[in-house]
Design a protein around this motif. Structure first.
Motif, PDB file in Angstrom:
ATOM      1  N   PRO A  43       0.606  -1.110  -0.238  1.00  0.00           N
ATOM      2  CA  PRO A  43       0.058  -0.130  -0.149  1.00  0.00           C
ATOM      3  C   PRO A  43       0.866   1.272  -0.115  1.00  0.00           C
ATOM      4  N   ALA A  44       0.407   2.491  -0.237  1.00  0.00           N
ATOM      5  CA  ALA A  44       0.992   3.582  -0.224  1.00  0.00           C
ATOM      6  C   ALA A  44       2.046   3.959   0.524  1.00  0.00           C
ATOM      7  N   THR A  45       1.523   3.885   2.012  1.00  0.00           N
ATOM      8  CA  THR A  45       2.244   4.398   2.905  1.00  0.00           C
ATOM      9  C   THR A  45       3.572   3.695   3.074  1.00  0.00           C
ATOM     10  N   PRO A  46       3.181   2.204   3.564  1.00  0.00           N
ATOM     11  CA  PRO A  46       4.466   1.367   3.674  1.00  0.00           C
ATOM     12  C   PRO A  46       5.446   1.628   2.394  1.00  0.00           C
ATOM     13  N   ALA A  47       4.881   1.649   1.152  1.00  0.00           N
ATOM     14  CA  ALA A  47       5.957   1.671   0.111  1.00  0.00           C
ATOM     15  C   ALA A  47       6.603   3.056  -0.034  1.00  0.00           C
ATOM     16  N   LEU A  48       6.190   4.157   0.515  1.00  0.00           N
ATOM     17  CA  LEU A  48       6.714   5.115   0.473  1.00  0.00           C
ATOM     18  C   LEU A  48       7.593   5.413   1.726  1.00  0.00           C
ATOM     19  N   ILE A  49       7.394   4.620   2.737  1.00  0.00           N
ATOM     20  CA  ILE A  49       8.266   4.574   3.861  1.00  0.00           C
ATOM     21  C   ILE A  49       9.575   3.859   3.492  1.00  0.00           C
ATOM     22  N   LEU A  50       9.469   2.786   2.820  1.00  0.00           N
ATOM     23  CA  LEU A  50      10.414   1.785   2.476  1.00  0.00           C
ATOM     24  C   LEU A  50      11.375   2.514   1.423  1.00  0.00           C
ATOM     25  N   LEU A  51      11.096   3.258   0.416  1.00  0.00           N
ATOM     26  CA  LEU A  51      11.688   3.918  -0.403  1.00  0.00           C
ATOM     27  C   LEU A  51      12.240   5.268  -0.108  1.00  0.00           C
ATOM     28  N   THR A  52      11.577   5.996   0.639  1.00  0.00           N
ATOM     29  CA  THR A  52      12.268   7.250   1.278  1.00  0.00           C
ATOM     30  C   THR A  52      13.397   6.862   2.146  1.00  0.00           C
ATOM     31  N   LEU A  71       2.045   5.133  -7.219  1.00  0.00           N
ATOM     32  CA  LEU A  71       1.226   4.741  -6.253  1.00  0.00           C
ATOM     33  C   LEU A  71      -0.074   5.385  -6.442  1.00  0.00           C
ATOM     34  N   ASN A  72      -0.466   6.263  -7.466  1.00  0.00           N
ATOM     35  CA  ASN A  72      -1.785   6.892  -7.631  1.00  0.00           C
ATOM     36  C   ASN A  72      -1.769   7.800  -6.744  1.00  0.00           C
ATOM     37  N   ILE A  73      -0.723   8.569  -6.295  1.00  0.00           N
ATOM     38  CA  ILE A  73      -0.751   9.724  -5.168  1.00  0.00           C
ATOM     39  C   ILE A  73      -0.331  10.967  -6.137  1.00  0.00           C
ATOM     40  N   THR A  74      -1.193  12.062  -6.199  1.00  0.00           N
ATOM     41  CA  THR A  74      -0.693  13.334  -6.570  1.00  0.00           C
ATOM     42  C   THR A  74      -0.169  14.031  -5.366  1.00  0.00           C
ATOM     43  N   PRO A  75       0.960  14.460  -5.438  1.00  0.00           N
ATOM     44  CA  PRO A  75       1.419  15.280  -4.288  1.00  0.00           C
ATOM     45  C   PRO A  75       1.153  16.820  -4.686  1.00  0.00           C
ATOM     46  N   GLY A  76       1.300  17.709  -3.710  1.00  0.00           N
ATOM     47  CA  GLY A  76       0.604  19.157  -3.689  1.00  0.00           C
ATOM     48  C   GLY A  76      -0.533  19.366  -2.626  1.00  0.00           C
ATOM     49  N   PRO A  77      -1.070  20.386  -2.483  1.00  0.00           N
ATOM     50  CA  PRO A  77      -1.562  21.050  -1.196  1.00  0.00           C
ATOM     51  C   PRO A  77      -2.729  19.860  -1.066  1.00  0.00           C
ATOM     52  N   LEU A  78      -3.352  19.397  -1.968  1.00  0.00           N
ATOM     53  CA  LEU A  78      -4.534  18.480  -1.749  1.00  0.00           C
ATOM     54  C   LEU A  78      -4.098  17.204  -0.993  1.00  0.00           C
ATOM     55  N   LEU A  79      -2.822  16.904  -1.180  1.00  0.00           N
ATOM     56  CA  LEU A  79      -2.420  15.452  -0.738  1.00  0.00           C
ATOM     57  C   LEU A  79      -2.372  15.921   1.058  1.00  0.00           C
ATOM     58  N   PHE A  80      -1.955  16.989   1.320  1.00  0.00           N
ATOM     59  CA  PHE A  80      -1.936  17.305   2.675  1.00  0.00           C
ATOM     60  C   PHE A  80      -3.374  17.613   3.250  1.00  0.00           C
ATOM     61  N   GLN A  81      -4.235  17.738   2.708  1.00  0.00           N
ATOM     62  CA  GLN A  81      -5.656  17.823   3.021  1.00  0.00           C
ATOM     63  C   GLN A  81      -6.514  16.652   2.877  1.00  0.00           C
ATOM     64  N   GLN A  82      -6.092  15.929   1.876  1.00  0.00           N
ATOM     65  CA  GLN A  82      -7.150  14.431   1.783  1.00  0.00           C
ATOM     66  C   GLN A  82      -6.322  13.364   2.377  1.00  0.00           C
ATOM     67  N   ASN A  83      -5.074  13.319   2.272  1.00  0.00           N
ATOM     68  CA  ASN A  83      -4.180  12.057   2.927  1.00  0.00           C
ATOM     69  C   ASN A  83      -3.126  12.524   3.818  1.00  0.00           C
ATOM     70  N   PRO A  84      -3.762  13.206   4.771  1.00  0.00           N
ATOM     71  CA  PRO A  84      -2.767  13.569   5.647  1.00  0.00           C
ATOM     72  C   PRO A  84      -1.895  12.532   6.459  1.00  0.00           C
ATOM     73  N   ASP A  85      -2.684  11.293   6.282  1.00  0.00           N
ATOM     74  CA  ASP A  85      -1.768  10.174   7.021  1.00  0.00           C
ATOM     75  C   ASP A  85      -0.666   9.600   6.205  1.00  0.00           C
ATOM     76  N   VAL A  86      -0.770   9.751   5.009  1.00  0.00           N
ATOM     77  CA  VAL A  86       0.263   9.295   4.106  1.00  0.00           C
ATOM     78  C   VAL A  86       1.633  10.468   4.257  1.00  0.00           C
ATOM     79  N   VAL A  87       1.194  11.894   4.347  1.00  0.00           N
ATOM     80  CA  VAL A  87       2.302  12.605   4.343  1.00  0.00           C
ATOM     81  C   VAL A  87       3.029  12.592   5.780  1.00  0.00           C
ATOM     82  N   TRP A  88       2.209  12.941   6.835  1.00  0.00           N
ATOM     83  CA  TRP A  88       2.787  12.779   8.164  1.00  0.00           C
ATOM     84  C   TRP A  88       3.435  11.259   8.660  1.00  0.00           C
ATOM     85  N   GLY A  89       2.726  10.262   8.089  1.00  0.00           N
ATOM     86  CA  GLY A  89       3.324   8.982   8.276  1.00  0.00           C
ATOM     87  C   GLY A  89       4.747   9.118   7.772  1.00  0.00           C
TER      88      GLY A  89
END
Lengths: 511, 143
Positions: free
Chosen positions: A58-67, A343-361
């Motif tokens: 899923p998006a968050t774990p994949a992001l965590i791995l790659l960052t 991963l079908n995530i478009t970064p930008g201001p909307l990401l902070f509003q709609q998927n705060p769990d992804v950003v802050w995670g």
């Protein structure tokens, strides 16, 4: 405070067993990737994206791995700089200047320890910078309409071409080439095929992962084939010694680390500059400020601490525009953007509003990853040193084959593999001609968004061109774009690393 | 000289791109901008950039000797052949051959290159297919 509450939520996301394990694996892999000559943050992450994608994380774990891999590679690059005088990746170039002399003087362990600590300081405080600066930038970005976004994309290309390249015309060529590649396929707005020559495979366009892995990873294999880096293992039995830095040395280098962190962070946030520029600016500034006895370049610990703090701070700073605006400023962040899009995530201001769990995670994972890297790098450094002994004649075939596995895993299509080989050859030729590859990647990634915003702006205003310059915000962005592209031409080459002019840049990892 | 050839090539590419852009069919529904305009802008930027490179070339890059170019060409051909045969002979067999070839050309002795080929192919198969469950090309023998 709002931000701290969000960050706490982020820690709740990141502190699961699975995510901690992924961060650990990512940091470990990243350090190895960074340490290996020929593999750096951008091509290392590029190879791993398709794999993370096909593994169905899923998006968050994949992001965590790659960052974690991204941060780890920034740590790892210094190991071969210090021990072998070969930068593991381009940002680690400046570390060779004082790191290698220290190692020759029998202080390899101290140099590794100081640089590890400096990396930690740089990355740790830059992540705090990210926590506080990104939400502010998001507030500005919410004022953006399609016209402003279009101007922002132009700004990203202009500064990347102006500041980070040796030849602005070639950077413009690369950007146009990337944008041109992105227009291949069915037009999203009217449904007509463009530049597909009746070939069904091209109707979907060219997958940016195919382009990235081809340009970054396979072209590296061709570079090695060209030079046939066979047996360069003469003085490899370098003694590491103790890896605990003496307290006196730490205290002497702390001010250098602090200054370099600030400089590196600023360099990272600015579009067009990346970790390489961050480490370059930090080293030169530190040298001007504190080189009283002419010890820099002869093994001064401050000369090791400054560029390492600088490049790691820049790596964190570069995440600010990438996450808040969706516009990467450097090669590696462009690759991270590719990962988000995959991963079908478009970064930008909307990401902070709609998927705060992804950003802050993700941000919480960066903090955790940093602590892990520090803990891993001080005691385990001799393990990573052993990795350097893997000869390229076995390493590079493995890199090529893993690239194929990743791309095959996405689509299972022979056509994509052939296109990837073609990109590898094109990448090799363009590197020889000194054409930067990062604008190509940026073009392939952003082309679609750029056109969409341009056409949206035109639709709103019935095709009136002047409306692109209608708001103050848009005019400001356009002016910065023009200044960013033209000023480096006039002011000459002060801003750019002199060392990058050397042929070493040819085979080096972009950013 | 290389840069001049590159510039000419870029101009040709830009010309071809602009020509292809001009023959994009227009749909009966369209926004005021249409699908052609953005490619036109790109084509013009490509042409200007190529013209500047042609006008002011950089110093000549160091091209490798012909034998090295041949080496790279053959390696690219091997990789394309790898892509073509992957579905017919399966992942492990194809990867063994391709990895062994690359390793040999990068300076390993034939025997160690062959061993490296097998090790890389089997290693990737075990890690990515058996452990991580990634789907790899299946050949006639099931691997």
């Amino acid at each position: 405070m709002d931000t701290l509450a969000s960050l706490a939520d982020g820690f709740a996301v990141a502190l699961t067993f699975q995510n901690l394990m992924l961060a650990l694996v990512g940091c470990f892999l990243g350090t190895i990737i960074g340490a290996l000559p020929g593999l750096g943050p951008s091509n290392g992450v590029a190879i791993l994206i398709p794999l993370a994608f096909t593994l169905g994380l899923p998006a968050t774990p994949a992001l965590i791995l790659l960052t974690s891999v991204y941060y780890g590679a920034m740590y790892g690059g210094r190991i071969s700089s210090i021990l072998l005088n070969i930068p593991g990746d381009e940002p680690a170039l400046m570390t060779t200047l004082d790191g290698y002399p220290m190692a020759r003087a029998g202080q390899a362990g101290e140099a590794l320890a100081i640089s590890g600590l400096a990396s930690f300081v740089g990355a740790f405080f830059a992540t705090w910078g990210l926590v506080f600066l990104a939400p502010q930038l998001v507030k500005v970005a919410l004022l953006f309409g399609p016209a402003e976004y279009f101007a922002l994309f132009v700004l990203a290309f202009a500064t990347l071409g102006g500041i980070a390249s040796r030849n602005q015309a070639k950077a413009a060529f690369a950007a146009a080439l990337g944008l041109g590649i992105s227009t291949i396929g069915v037009d999203g707005q009217t449904g007509v095929p463009r530049f597909s020559f009746g070939e069904v495979h091209l109707y979907d366009g060219i997958d940016f992962l195919v382009a990235i892995v081809g340009l970054f990873a396979l072209s590296e294999v061709f570079i090695f084939l060209e030079h046939r880096a066979g047996g360069n293992g003469s003085d490899r039995s370098m003694k590491v010694g103790r890896v605990v830095p003496p307290w006196k040395m730490v205290r002497a280098t702390l001010p250098a680390m602090g200054r370099s962190t600030i400089l590196g962070f600023i360099a990272g946030v600015l579009p067009g500059a990346g970790a390489s520029l961050g480490s370059f600016i930090s080293y030169t500034f530190e040298k001007r400020l504190s080189d009283r006895n002419g010890t820099f370049g002869k093994g001064d610990p401050r000369g090791v601490a400054a560029p390492e703090a600088g490049n790691n701070a820049a790596a964190g700073g570069a995440l600010v525009p990438m996450l808040a605006l969706g516009v990467p400023g450097s090669g590696t962040t462009a690759v991270l953007l590719a990962m988000l899009l995959a991963l079908n995530i478009t970064p930008g201001p909307l990401l902070f509003q709609q998927n705060p769990d992804v950003v802050w995670g993700l941000i919480a994972a960066l903090f955790i990853g940093n602590l892990m890297l520090l803990a891993m790098n001080l005691p385990l450094v001799s393990l990573f040193v052993r990795v350097l002994l893997v000869p390229t004649r076995y390493l590079m075939p493995a890199v090529a084959m893993i690239s194929f596995v990743g791309i095959y895993g996405i689509s299972g299509s022979t056509f994509d593999l052939v296109v990837m080989v073609a990109f590898g050859v094109i990448g090799w030729v363009l590197r020889k001609l000194d054409v930067p590859l990062v604008p190509i990647i940026l073009g392939v990634l952003l082309g679609d968004q750029m056109e969409k915003n341009l056409r949206r702006a035109m639709t709103i205003h019935n095709g009136d061109w002047t409306m692109l310059f209608d708001s103050w915000l848009a005019i400001a962005l356009w002016s910065f774009a023009i200044i960013g592209f033209v000023l480096p031409l006039i002011v000459g080459r002060y801003l750019r690393p002199k060392l990058a002019d050397e042929p070493i840049a040819e085979g080096a990892d972009p950013d | 000289m290389s840069d001049r050839i590159f510039g000419v090539f870029g101009l040709l590419l830009a010309g071809f791109y602009l020509w292809q852009a001009s023959v994009i069919e227009l749909s009966f529904i369209s926004d005021p901008f249409g699908p052609r305009a953005f490619p036109y802008i790109i084509g013009v930027v490509l042409a200007i950039a190529s013209a500047v490179v042609l006008w002011k070339p950089d110093t000549e890059p160091e091209w490798p000797a012909f034998s090295r170019l041949f080496e790279i060409g053959i390696a690219a051909a091997v990789m394309i052949a790898y892509a073509m045969f992957l579905k017919d002979y399966g992942f492990v067999a194809c990867t063994t051959v391709a990895a062994a070839y690359l390793s040999w050309r990068l300076g390993a002795r034939p025997v160690s290159a062959a061993i490296a080929g097998v090790a890389i192919a089997v290693g990737i198969y075990v890690i990515f297919h058996l452990v991580l469950g990634l789907s790899l090309a299946r050949g006639p023998w099931g691997f």
